[in-house]
Design a protein around this motif. Structure first.
Motif, mmCIF file in Angstrom:
data_model
loop_
_atom_site.group_PDB
_atom_site.id
_atom_site.type_symbol
_atom_site.label_atom_id
_atom_site.label_comp_id
_atom_site.label_asym_id
_atom_site.label_seq_id
_atom_site.Cartn_x
_atom_site.Cartn_y
_atom_site.Cartn_z
ATOM 1 N N ASN A 1 32.313 39.640 39.840
ATOM 2 C CA ASN A 1 31.901 40.781 38.225
ATOM 3 C C ASN A 1 30.773 41.429 39.040
ATOM 4 O OD1 ASN A 1 30.885 37.635 37.708
ATOM 5 N ND2 ASN A 1 32.439 39.199 36.203
ATOM 6 N N GLY A 2 31.483 43.139 38.188
ATOM 7 C CA GLY A 2 30.820 44.631 38.326
ATOM 8 C C GLY A 2 31.591 45.232 40.361
ATOM 9 N N ALA A 3 32.415 43.991 40.260
ATOM 10 C CA ALA A 3 32.616 44.948 42.167
ATOM 11 C C ALA A 3 33.662 46.243 42.607
ATOM 12 C CB ALA A 3 33.548 43.562 42.559
ATOM 13 N N GLY A 4 34.116 46.806 40.815
ATOM 14 C CA GLY A 4 35.016 47.460 40.498
ATOM 15 C C GLY A 4 36.106 47.013 40.638
ATOM 16 N N LYS A 5 36.632 46.517 40.656
ATOM 17 C CA LYS A 5 38.333 45.827 39.947
ATOM 18 C C LYS A 5 38.950 46.993 39.431
ATOM 19 C CE LYS A 5 37.906 41.216 39.020
ATOM 20 N NZ LYS A 5 36.250 41.954 39.927
ATOM 21 N N THR A 6 38.257 46.140 37.866
ATOM 22 C CA THR A 6 38.694 47.215 36.565
ATOM 23 C C THR A 6 38.615 49.372 36.589
ATOM 24 O OG1 THR A 6 38.360 45.880 34.518
ATOM 25 C CG2 THR A 6 38.640 47.885 34.702
ATOM 26 N N ASN B 1 60.396 38.769 42.001
ATOM 27 C CA ASN B 1 61.673 38.876 42.337
ATOM 28 C C ASN B 1 62.789 39.299 42.681
ATOM 29 O OD1 ASN B 1 60.771 37.123 44.763
ATOM 30 N ND2 ASN B 1 60.463 35.372 43.926
ATOM 31 N N ALA B 2 63.559 39.412 40.554
ATOM 32 C CA ALA B 2 63.911 39.077 40.000
ATOM 33 C C ALA B 2 64.168 41.355 39.499
ATOM 34 C CB ALA B 2 64.103 38.981 38.508
ATOM 35 N N ASN B 3 62.874 41.613 39.679
ATOM 36 C CA ASN B 3 62.906 43.654 39.114
ATOM 37 C C ASN B 3 62.328 43.930 40.439
ATOM 38 O OD1 ASN B 3 63.346 42.044 37.016
ATOM 39 N ND2 ASN B 3 61.563 43.091 36.052
ATOM 40 N N GLY B 4 62.292 43.628 41.185
ATOM 41 C CA GLY B 4 61.606 44.052 42.623
ATOM 42 C C GLY B 4 60.569 45.167 42.907
ATOM 43 N N ILE B 5 59.489 44.283 41.469
ATOM 44 C CA ILE B 5 58.842 45.579 40.814
ATOM 45 C C ILE B 5 57.303 45.378 41.368
ATOM 46 C CG2 ILE B 5 57.489 43.579 38.836
ATOM 47 C CD1 ILE B 5 57.388 45.475 36.947
ATOM 48 N N GLY B 6 56.054 46.505 41.769
ATOM 49 C CA GLY B 6 55.327 46.079 42.425
ATOM 50 C C GLY B 6 53.444 45.252 41.512
ATOM 51 N N ILE B 7 53.393 44.266 42.217
ATOM 52 C CA ILE B 7 52.035 44.105 41.121
ATOM 53 C C ILE B 7 50.955 44.008 41.413
ATOM 54 C CG2 ILE B 7 51.117 41.652 40.567
ATOM 55 C CD1 ILE B 7 54.484 40.842 39.314
ATOM 56 N N ILE B 8 49.923 44.386 40.860
ATOM 57 C CA ILE B 8 48.375 44.433 41.314
ATOM 58 C C ILE B 8 47.896 43.646 40.268
ATOM 59 C CG2 ILE B 8 46.115 45.001 41.932
ATOM 60 C CD1 ILE B 8 47.362 47.852 42.750
ATOM 61 N N LEU B 9 46.930 41.887 41.062
ATOM 62 C CA LEU B 9 46.201 40.974 39.813
ATOM 63 C C LEU B 9 45.024 41.593 40.163
ATOM 64 C CD1 LEU B 9 47.726 38.033 38.519
ATOM 65 C CD2 LEU B 9 45.433 38.254 39.618
ATOM 66 N N SER B 10 44.154 41.262 39.389
ATOM 67 C CA SER B 10 42.522 41.213 39.410
ATOM 68 C C SER B 10 41.750 39.661 39.410
ATOM 69 C CB SER B 10 41.739 42.107 39.155
ATOM 70 O OG SER B 10 41.947 42.200 37.678
ATOM 71 N N ALA B 11 41.420 39.224 40.023
ATOM 72 C CA ALA B 11 40.787 38.256 39.865
ATOM 73 C C ALA B 11 39.730 37.396 41.125
ATOM 74 C CB ALA B 11 41.776 36.834 40.435
ATOM 75 N N HIS B 12 38.309 37.017 40.040
ATOM 76 C CA HIS B 12 37.503 36.619 40.947
ATOM 77 C C HIS B 12 37.647 35.235 41.600
ATOM 78 C CE1 HIS B 12 35.086 37.892 36.787
ATOM 79 N NE2 HIS B 12 35.120 38.257 38.254
ATOM 80 N N ASP B 13 39.000 34.391 40.979
ATOM 81 C CA ASP B 13 39.103 33.511 42.337
ATOM 82 C C ASP B 13 40.322 33.219 43.183
ATOM 83 O OD1 ASP B 13 39.565 30.775 43.029
ATOM 84 O OD2 ASP B 13 39.545 29.879 41.718
ATOM 85 N N ILE B 14 40.549 33.668 44.238
ATOM 86 C CA ILE B 14 42.252 33.721 44.677
ATOM 87 C C ILE B 14 43.084 32.398 44.381
ATOM 88 C CG2 ILE B 14 41.406 33.639 46.856
ATOM 89 C CD1 ILE B 14 42.904 35.608 47.748
ATOM 90 N N ASN B 15 42.327 31.362 44.123
ATOM 91 C CA ASN B 15 43.056 29.995 44.240
ATOM 92 C C ASN B 15 44.551 30.239 43.619
ATOM 93 O OD1 ASN B 15 41.183 28.394 46.189
ATOM 94 N ND2 ASN B 15 40.186 27.305 43.722
ATOM 95 N N PRO B 16 44.447 30.015 42.334
ATOM 96 C CA PRO B 16 45.693 30.205 42.157
ATOM 97 C C PRO B 16 46.459 30.759 42.636
ATOM 98 C CG PRO B 16 43.867 30.636 40.615
ATOM 99 C CD PRO B 16 43.397 30.952 41.784
ATOM 100 N N LEU B 17 46.386 32.194 43.318
ATOM 101 C CA LEU B 17 47.330 32.987 43.245
ATOM 102 C C LEU B 17 47.991 33.265 45.460
ATOM 103 C CD1 LEU B 17 45.267 36.097 42.589
ATOM 104 C CD2 LEU B 17 47.787 34.987 41.561
ATOM 105 N N LEU B 18 46.966 32.413 45.842
ATOM 106 C CA LEU B 18 47.345 32.099 47.373
ATOM 107 C C LEU B 18 48.698 31.631 47.942
ATOM 108 C CD1 LEU B 18 43.765 31.293 48.746
ATOM 109 C CD2 LEU B 18 45.347 32.923 49.339
ATOM 110 N N GLY B 19 49.598 31.090 46.362
ATOM 111 C CA GLY B 19 50.774 30.360 47.511
ATOM 112 C C GLY B 19 52.036 31.785 47.614
ATOM 113 N N VAL B 20 51.105 32.788 46.524
ATOM 114 C CA VAL B 20 52.412 33.897 46.168
ATOM 115 C C VAL B 20 51.909 35.337 46.975
ATOM 116 C CG1 VAL B 20 53.046 33.136 44.037
ATOM 117 C CG2 VAL B 20 51.008 34.235 43.825
ATOM 118 N N LEU B 21 50.327 35.203 47.294
ATOM 119 C CA LEU B 21 50.261 36.970 47.119
ATOM 120 C C LEU B 21 51.086 36.914 48.986
ATOM 121 C CD1 LEU B 21 46.601 37.347 46.550
ATOM 122 C CD2 LEU B 21 48.313 38.079 45.629
#
Ligand SMILES: Nc1ncnc2c1ncn2[C@@H]1O[C@H](COP(=O)(O)OP(=O)(O)OP(=O)(O)O)[C@@H](O)[C@H]1O
Length: 291
Positions: free
Chosen positions: A46-51, A191-211
């Motif tokens: 919280n407050g790290a500056g993600k937003t 994958n379908a659109n070749g779009i680049g993604i930045i997703l902010s989160a506190h918890d990296i858990n749910p993301l680790l399979g795709v990052l």
């Protein structure tokens, strides 16, 4: 999609970024880049500056120093970036259908009367289909579940076919099953659109399979690289300028602060495929407090 040589030109290039808000230094020397089809996790407490970082990429905040290049030019142009803001509470009685909310992603920024012809609605339908939300397209958006609303937000952000998609804590209010569904959906979209993604989160858990890579914010600074390069005892201790311990246990990672570390920070539990050892492995130091 992993970036290939052909697609390696950065969609986004940030160099030496410094941002102050209200006279306070918030970001102090941020470097990162995102390639086509790349999925980058923006992790911080919280407050790290993600937003703040996401709004600077969008051009809503002017940096004190440094550069933000989008598709090889300075600053952002309309339509290049799709944005899913931090959870907005939608009134259940809001007289807006889900498809009308998505339509605003195409013409909501324009003043005056918009021509919404057949092609316009085909694009809206295509975006709704892409996020698996066609079946509730005609329902009031404020009455949809949290997971359904998140899909509608994503559809509204991608309907104009941006090159880059920024999502500010889209998993924050979702249960684990819905959270996993949204991560799978985003993985499919890049994958379908070749779009680049930045997703902010506190918890990296749910993301680790795709990052593909992670940018970790702390103390106004960032560590950027592959997960196994950044979520490490030495790299995070350096970033926090305080002893940090990264534990790997049963295929998960837990980030801990030694005594006197930054209070109130989350524990990032790792559940990615890169490390699946069942015995607990400690990378050094004795953890006394959770990050
Ligand atoms: N307009 C402002 N003026 C002064 N300080 C601000 C302003 N907006 C944000 N801040 C401060 O900047 C810091 C970073 O805020 P930001 O919202 O970017 O963090 P965050 O990582 O997104 O946090 P969270 O996970 O809680 O959403 C915080 O300390 C916040 O109080």
């Amino acid at each position: 999609m992993k970036p290939t040589d052909d697609t390696n030109r950065p969609l986004l290039n940030i160099s030496g970024l410094r941002v102050s808000l209200g006279g306070r230094s918030i970001l102090n020397g941020i470097d990162l880049n995102v390639a086509r089809g790349e999925f980058v996790g923006l992790i911080g407490s919280n407050g790290a500056g993600k937003t703040t970082l996401l709004k600077t990429i969008l051009g809503d905040i002017t940096p004190l120093e440094g550069s933000v290049d989008v598709l090889g030019h300075k600053g952002t142009r309309t339509g290049e970036i799709g944005y899913v803001p931090q959870k907005i509470a939608l009134d259940p009685d809001l007289p807006l259908l889900a498809k009308d909310f998505v339509a605003l992603g195409l013409d909501g920024h324009r003043l005056g009367v918009s021509l919404r012809g057949r092609h316009f609605w085909e694009r809206v339908e295509h975006a709704l289909e892409g996020v698996g939300a066609l079946e509730y397209a005609d329902r009031p958006v404020g009455r949809l579940s949290g997971g359904q609303q998140q899909r509608i937000m994503i559809a509204a952000a991608i309907v104009a076919d941006p090159a880059l998609l920024l999502l500010d804590e889209p998993l924050a209010n979702l249960d684990p099953a819905n959270s996993a569904d949204i991560v799978v959906l985003l993985d499919h979209i890049r994958n379908a659109n070749g779009i680049g993604i930045i997703l902010s989160a506190h918890d990296i858990n749910p993301l680790l399979g795709v990052l593909d890579r992670v940018v970790y914010l702390a103390q106004g600074r960032s560590a950027f690289g592959r997960t196994d390069e950044v979520i490490r005892t030495d790299a995070l201790s350096d970033l926090y300028q305080h002893p940090i311990t990264v534990l790997r246990t049963q295929g998960r990672i837990v980030v801990l602060a030694d005594e006197g570390g930054e209070p109130g920070h989350h524990a990032a539990e790792y559940s990615g495929a890169e490390n699946s050892e069942s015995a607990e492995t400690q990378e050094g130091g004795s953890p006394d407090g959770r990050l």
